[in-house]
Design a protein around this motif. Sequence first.
Motif, PDB file in Angstrom:
ATOM      1  N   ARG A 131       0.826  -1.214   0.000  1.00 46.30           N
ATOM      2  CA  ARG A 131       0.000   0.000   0.000  1.00 46.30           C
ATOM      3  C   ARG A 131       0.854   1.255   0.000  1.00 46.30           C
ATOM      4  O   ARG A 131       0.492   2.256  -0.629  1.00 46.30           O
ATOM      5  CB  ARG A 131      -0.957  -0.041   1.188  1.00 46.30           C
ATOM      6  CG  ARG A 131      -2.084  -1.050   0.964  1.00 46.30           C
ATOM      7  CD  ARG A 131      -2.864  -1.379   2.210  1.00 46.30           C
ATOM      8  NE  ARG A 131      -3.908  -2.371   1.891  1.00 46.30           N
ATOM      9  CZ  ARG A 131      -4.513  -3.146   2.777  1.00 46.30           C
ATOM     10  NH1 ARG A 131      -4.195  -3.047   4.066  1.00 46.30           N
ATOM     11  NH2 ARG A 131      -5.437  -4.010   2.393  1.00 46.30           N
TER      12      ARG A 131
ATOM     13  N   ALA B 220       1.838   1.729  -3.472  1.00 43.80           N
ATOM     14  CA  ALA B 220       0.760   2.301  -4.280  1.00 43.80           C
ATOM     15  C   ALA B 220       0.745   3.823  -4.170  1.00 43.80           C
ATOM     16  O   ALA B 220       0.463   4.525  -5.148  1.00 43.80           O
ATOM     17  CB  ALA B 220      -0.580   1.718  -3.843  1.00 43.80           C
TER      18      ALA B 220
ATOM     19  N   ALA C 196       3.689   5.129  -6.166  1.00 46.28           N
ATOM     20  CA  ALA C 196       3.439   5.056  -7.611  1.00 46.28           C
ATOM     21  C   ALA C 196       2.729   6.307  -8.121  1.00 46.28           C
ATOM     22  O   ALA C 196       2.792   6.611  -9.320  1.00 46.28           O
ATOM     23  CB  ALA C 196       2.609   3.813  -7.936  1.00 46.28           C
TER      24      ALA C 196
ATOM     25  N   CYS D 247      -5.131   9.787  -4.898  1.00 44.80           N
ATOM     26  CA  CYS D 247      -4.807   9.200  -3.599  1.00 44.80           C
ATOM     27  C   CYS D 247      -6.070   8.977  -2.781  1.00 44.80           C
ATOM     28  O   CYS D 247      -6.233   7.936  -2.130  1.00 44.80           O
ATOM     29  CB  CYS D 247      -3.841  10.106  -2.858  1.00 44.80           C
ATOM     30  SG  CYS D 247      -3.476   9.592  -1.171  1.00 44.80           S
TER      31      CYS D 247
ATOM     32  N   LEU E 133      -8.130   5.641  -3.383  1.00 45.88           N
ATOM     33  CA  LEU E 133      -7.565   4.314  -3.135  1.00 45.88           C
ATOM     34  C   LEU E 133      -8.375   3.612  -2.055  1.00 45.88           C
ATOM     35  O   LEU E 133      -8.833   4.242  -1.092  1.00 45.88           O
ATOM     36  CB  LEU E 133      -6.103   4.435  -2.699  1.00 45.88           C
ATOM     37  CG  LEU E 133      -5.118   4.947  -3.764  1.00 45.88           C
ATOM     38  CD1 LEU E 133      -3.747   5.202  -3.144  1.00 45.88           C
ATOM     39  CD2 LEU E 133      -5.018   3.959  -4.907  1.00 45.88           C
TER      40      LEU E 133
END
Length: 285
Positions: free
Chosen positions: A153, A156, A159, A185, A188
């Motif tokens: 996470r 993620a 990224a 963001c 997510l």
Amino acid sequence: MRTHAFGLALASVSFITTVQAQETRHAVEPARATPGPVVTPPDTLRPSPGAPLPALESKNKLIGVGEGRLAELDDAVPLPGRAVTKTGPDGDTVVSAAEGDPYFLNFAGAALYPPVNEHVDPALVRAASDALAAGRNETYAFVMFSKRMTPARVAALEALGIQTLSFHPHYCLKVKIPVLSIDACSVLDFVRWVGVSTAQQKVHPVLAAQFAQNSAGVPLDVWIDVFESDLSAAARREVVGSSALWNAGVAGATLPSTAVRIQSGGWQEQALKQLGVEIVEYVDS
């Protein structure tokens, strides 16, 4: 956790010396035991080479060995009120279960509980606009998790170009986030909220009490923490203090000082100066 702080109008400078102690290890030869009979387990208890170890079922999720993980437990965020257990002859008994709302941003001054349906803090939107107006495409924020933090996470977030700075209670990450990544963001599946701290949270209760007792216009000695290092190519280092060798009350040779006071010279220092803050020194630890 790294700390980056400005010392303002300080009357003295403190220095910390770190002493590393060597650990002495003593090897003790184990007692020699008389070899006993060799016990061979049945073939049914010995897995074939390369076969995964058997998994066990728990009340939460599957527990086993695989992909470098020893166990996969409940994915829920830890609650602020810890469970209370009592040890007895038959094992531990839960006296009271963990409880409380875990979705808050905590500071010494106050705790912020975002509204249930708020995923992006309006104050963060304003901060992002101010950053763009100042020529910066990033700003600082807190990412509140709705599921447990895991390396996947965090990856993620990275990224999306988000730089994770540190953990922050109750269960958030302090980040440097591109303005254009805020919306991505917030959607997510493990993110509960993205936002910033309030002005009240930024002031420690001790400092707030000093404000109440201080006369108007009289400066206070304070420390201001910033999100990340402000050291720049324009940083200035000033040697302060000196020492001398004394013998029977007679001064001898003067020794060069190793104490240094730093001015960071970065954009955060300049922003504070524009507010009328007198910067005495910068500490990057």
